[in-house]
Design an enzyme around this catalytic site. Structure first.
Site, PDB file in Angstrom:
ATOM      1  CD  GLN A 104      -2.951   0.920   2.358  1.00  0.00           C
ATOM      2  OE1 GLN A 104      -2.892  -0.043   3.112  1.00  0.00           O
ATOM      3  NE2 GLN A 104      -3.859   1.868   2.504  1.00  0.00           N
ATOM      4  CG  ASP A 109      -5.979   1.747  -2.450  1.00  0.00           C
ATOM      5  OD1 ASP A 109      -5.040   1.765  -1.636  1.00  0.00           O
ATOM      6  OD2 ASP A 109      -5.819   1.670  -3.673  1.00  0.00           O
ATOM      7  CB  CYS A 110      -6.034  -1.296   3.238  1.00  0.00           C
ATOM      8  SG  CYS A 110      -7.423  -0.736   4.257  1.00  0.00           S
ATOM      9  CG  HIS A 267      -5.275  -2.143   7.657  1.00  0.00           C
ATOM     10  ND1 HIS A 267      -5.089  -1.277   6.619  1.00  0.00           N
ATOM     11  CD2 HIS A 267      -4.318  -3.113   7.524  1.00  0.00           C
ATOM     12  CE1 HIS A 267      -4.060  -1.680   5.889  1.00  0.00           C
ATOM     13  NE2 HIS A 267      -3.578  -2.787   6.420  1.00  0.00           N
ATOM     14  CG  ASN A 288      -0.817  -4.948   7.058  1.00  0.00           C
ATOM     15  OD1 ASN A 288      -1.379  -4.273   6.192  1.00  0.00           O
ATOM     16  ND2 ASN A 288      -0.305  -4.417   8.161  1.00  0.00           N
ATOM     17  CD1 TRP A 290      -0.808  -0.551   4.691  1.00  0.00           C
ATOM     18  CD2 TRP A 290      -0.240  -0.615   6.845  1.00  0.00           C
ATOM     19  NE1 TRP A 290      -1.623   0.334   5.360  1.00  0.00           N
ATOM     20  CE2 TRP A 290      -1.293   0.315   6.694  1.00  0.00           C
ATOM     21  CE3 TRP A 290       0.285  -0.821   8.127  1.00  0.00           C
ATOM     22  CZ2 TRP A 290      -1.840   1.037   7.758  1.00  0.00           C
ATOM     23  CZ3 TRP A 290      -0.265  -0.102   9.198  1.00  0.00           C
ATOM     24  CH2 TRP A 290      -1.309   0.819   9.009  1.00  0.00           C
ATOM     25  CG  ASP A 310       6.443 -32.172  11.595  1.00  0.00           C
ATOM     26  OD1 ASP A 310       6.886 -32.057  10.441  1.00  0.00           O
ATOM     27  OD2 ASP A 310       5.216 -32.110  11.862  1.00  0.00           O
ATOM     28  CE  LYS A 565     -60.983  31.157 -33.167  1.00  0.00           C
ATOM     29  NZ  LYS A 565     -61.524  31.765 -34.411  1.00  0.00           N
ATOM     30  CD  GLU A 570     -64.338  20.570 -31.334  1.00  0.00           C
ATOM     31  OE1 GLU A 570     -63.484  19.961 -31.981  1.00  0.00           O
ATOM     32  OE2 GLU A 570     -64.439  21.800 -31.335  1.00  0.00           O
ATOM     33  CD  GLU A 600     -51.953  12.015  -1.411  1.00  0.00           C
ATOM     34  OE1 GLU A 600     -52.284  11.910  -0.206  1.00  0.00           O
ATOM     35  OE2 GLU A 600     -51.827  13.107  -1.990  1.00  0.00           O
TER      36      GLU A 600
END
Length: 674
Positions: A104, A109-110, A267, A288, A290, A310, A565, A570, A600
């Site tokens: 980063q 913007d991690c 983070h 991480n 970073w 082991d 008109k 009409e 409504e």
């Protein structure tokens, strides 16, 4: 009257044809801003020039607007340099992409970088985002391209390779080796997609996960972790799912505060592996972005716990270097971290051991003020106007059970781009209702349904994240999903995805476009009573202009296309319409204020005989409401007369009554003037 298919149908058909042809899939991604990588690269090679991207220029506007704005101390002295100017032998990818390629820089913007780091664990996924064949050797033209999933479609984003540099170092993401540039160029392409680098500051790892895969993310609160979470993580890692984790902050002062054992609050980390065999306890490997600052507790790089393992297991797992990656016990993981995000490449990956293909559906939608932005169930007067989607669950998960599993994911679109305008994520969620024989199938449910029915399920929270998702198991039946913002009148575009265990039909609910209009009575002048004739003479006068102020306003709007008109017969027809419309208006002007609210208005239109789609209703609200989204009587009448005229004109032109018409230019002009 037969349903009429209105505006928007052609666009929907075109979009469906494009999808059917594969456009928007990863192998046929949409060219972002119309830029064609191959064509641009060929032009540069032919002209022997290096590509310069005018859509995302090497300037302050591409960096940011506030903390990374032109006057910011963080951007003071920034130069834009190409990789061959930064180092002598730049490489695109060296020995394959690895988690240590992502360190980063000066950008918060991690969350994105944790997702990119997880992507490197799966070559197939990586090269869907980072196409093969790119580099700084032969054919180098200063141009690169990357592909991201965006709200249901894959897009191909072109960038030039000029990167912001300060004090001789890359300002943002860089590789640990310093000479490898694929991750810096991915970040630049993603910044271009979202408007600028600063738009990437702050976020959830699930955003990056989904934009790199098209998958769907589920979140687990680790304080309430299910008993089988370790096996869930184990199966997810085995299947190539992407995993991220983080520690919640309790105040702004906690952001990126480092705990006593070197974990960073607020983070984003990526989970890269789990192991149990060969160790005395369950372990989780975490990184991480970073590239440094590692856990110092049990099972950390220098802890004594490794002495009990082991030698063969220790040599396989143990890496004593400050590379940002470390192991910790699963018990400490649950105690120290707050949240786990898992992006499933197939939504059933965590449910069953065998691979199954879920039935999936994706819908594009929008919330618009006054028409489809109804807010959550706390606002019953408007909740019903939100978009609605039906899911028909008919196939139970198991024989002998009635339950069906499905996952609903609601994602808001393009919110990072709006940050420059002072906007950010809206608070979103959804509710699910069972439907049993409620009216006509496929019809948008109205207010009364939601006033009398409780929800069957809902998203756990309304939250201001890009996506809210939840998994459900409900009895077989029909259900309605209602996505919404928390408050009404909040505008946003969204994508709703539904994943179901077994095939399930789903569809968006919307009214068919119809008009149920009473027949018009056209009377001969001799049939009109003397009282009405007297009224007409009083209103008209010698110049045929109506003098009553309110009526004059209405008629001027209605008859402006008819030489101004109206004759006696009409006017009689119009008068009868206005009386009918006035009755409807009074019914829905509930507070008698002389105006109606937009929701409504929708009910009033239906009472007047008109059923309209959400899209058509949005257009009407834009055209006929005032600034406060109210509709007065004259606008109401004007709208109804215009609708009625358009329906009648369409029906006349639809000679075969199939709901479609073909228009020549003259007819288009005539219809537009209705």
């Amino acid at each position: 009257m037969e349903p009429i298919y209105a505006t928007g149908m052609a666009a929907k058909l075109r979009s469906q044809w494009d999808r059917d042809s594969g456009l928007g899939q990863n192998h046929k991604a949409i060219k972002f801003l119309g830029q064609d990588y191959e064509m641009l690269r060929a032009q540069c090679l032919q002209s022997r020039t290096l590509f310069e991207d005018s859509y995302f220029p090497a300037s302050a506007s591409s960096l940011g607007y506030n903390e990374l704005g032109p006057r910011s101390s963080k951007t003071c002295g920034v130069r834009w340099m190409r990789p061959p100017e930064i180092c002598s032998r730049p490489q695109f990818i060296v020995d394959g992409a690895t988690r240590t390629d992502i360190c980063q820089g000066s950008l918060g913007d991690c969350w994105l970088l944790a997702a990119i780091a997880s992507l490197t664990l799966n070559d197939n996924l990586l090269h869907r985002v980072v196409p093969h064949g790119q580099g700084f050797s032969s054919g180098y033209a200063g141009i690169f391209h990357f592909q991201f999933w965006q709200f249901g479609e894959w897009v191909d984003v072109v960038v030039d390779d000029r990167l912001p540099v300060k004090d001789g170092k890359l300002l943002f993401v860089h590789s640990a080796e310093g000479g490898e540039f694929w991750s810096a160029l991915v970040e630049k392409a993603y910044a271009k997609l979202n408007g600028c680098y600063e738009a990437l500051s702050g976020g959830s790892t699930s955003e990056g996960f989904e934009d790199f895969t098209g998958g769907v993310t589920e979140m687990y609160e680790l304080r309430k972790a299910p008993s089988d979470l370790y096996s869930i993580i184990q199966r997810a890692v085995e299947r190539g799912s992407l995993l991220g984790c983080s520690i919640d902050i309790t105040s702004k002062f906690d952001m990126e505060a480092v705990t006593f054992k070197k974990l960073v609050k607020g983070h984003a980390y990526s989970v890269t592996a789990v192991v149990f065999r060969g160790t005395p306890t369950k372990l989780v490997r975490i990184r991480n972005p970073w590239g440094e600052v590692e856990w110092t507790g049990a099972w950390s790089d220098n802890s004594r716990e490794w002495d009990s393992v082991d030698s063969s297991t220790r040599s396989r797992l143990y890496n004593r270097s400050e590379d940002g990656e470390f192991w910790m016990s699963f018990r400490d993981f649950l105690q120290e971290f707050s949240r786990l995000e898992i992006c499933n490449l197939t939504a059933d990956a965590l449910e069953m051991s065998q691979v199954k293909k879920w039935s999936t559906s994706l819908y594009q939608g929008e919330w618009r003020r006054g028409s489809t932005a109804g807010g959550c169930r706390n606002f019953p007067a408007t909740f019903w106007i939100n978009p609605q989607f039906k899911i028909n669950l008919t196939n139970p998960d198991k024989v002998g059970s009635s339950d069906c599993s499905f996952l609903v994911a609601l994602m808001q679109k393009d919110r990072r781009k709006k940050r420059k305008e002072g906007q950010d994520m809206e608070t979103i969620g959804f509710a699910i209702y069972e439907v049993r024989c409620v009216g006509q199938s496929g019809v948008h449910l109205k207010r009364d349904f939601f006033l009398t029915h409780a929800s069957s399920a809902r998203s756990e929270l309304f939250i201001n994240l890009r996506e809210v998702s939840s998994r459900f198991r409900l009895p077989a039946g029909e259900y309605i999903v209602v996505p919404s913002t928390f408050e009404p009148q909040k505008e946003a575009d969204f994508v709703l995805r539904v994943f179901s265990e077994k095939p399930a039909d789903s569809q968006e609910l919307d009214d068919e476009v119809t008009a149920d209009l009473p027949p018009e009575k056209t009377l001969d002048e001799s049939q009109i009573d003397a009282g009405f004739k007297s009224l007409f003479r009083q209103l008209a006068g010698a110049d045929m202009e109506i003098s009553a102020t309110e009526l004059q306003t209405i008629l001027n709007r209605i008859i402006s296309k008819r030489d101004g008109k109206l004759g006696l017969t009409e006017f009689h027809v119009l008068w009868e319409k206005i009386k009918r419309y006035l009755t409807v208006f009074r019914q829905f002007d509930l507070d008698k204020s002389g105006s109606m609210s937009s929701y409504e208005m929708r009910m009033a239109l239906e009472a007047a005989g008109f059923k309209l789609t959400n899209h058509l209703f949005q257009l009407i609200i834009l055209r006929y409401t005032e600034q406060d989204l109210t509709v007065d009587f004259d606008n109401f009448v004007t709208c109804l007369v215009r609708l009625e005229t358009m329906f009648k004109t369409f029906k006349t032109l639809d000679t075969d009554a199939d709901g479609y018409i073909s228009l020549n230019f003259i007819q288009v002009r005539s219809l537009a003037s209705c």
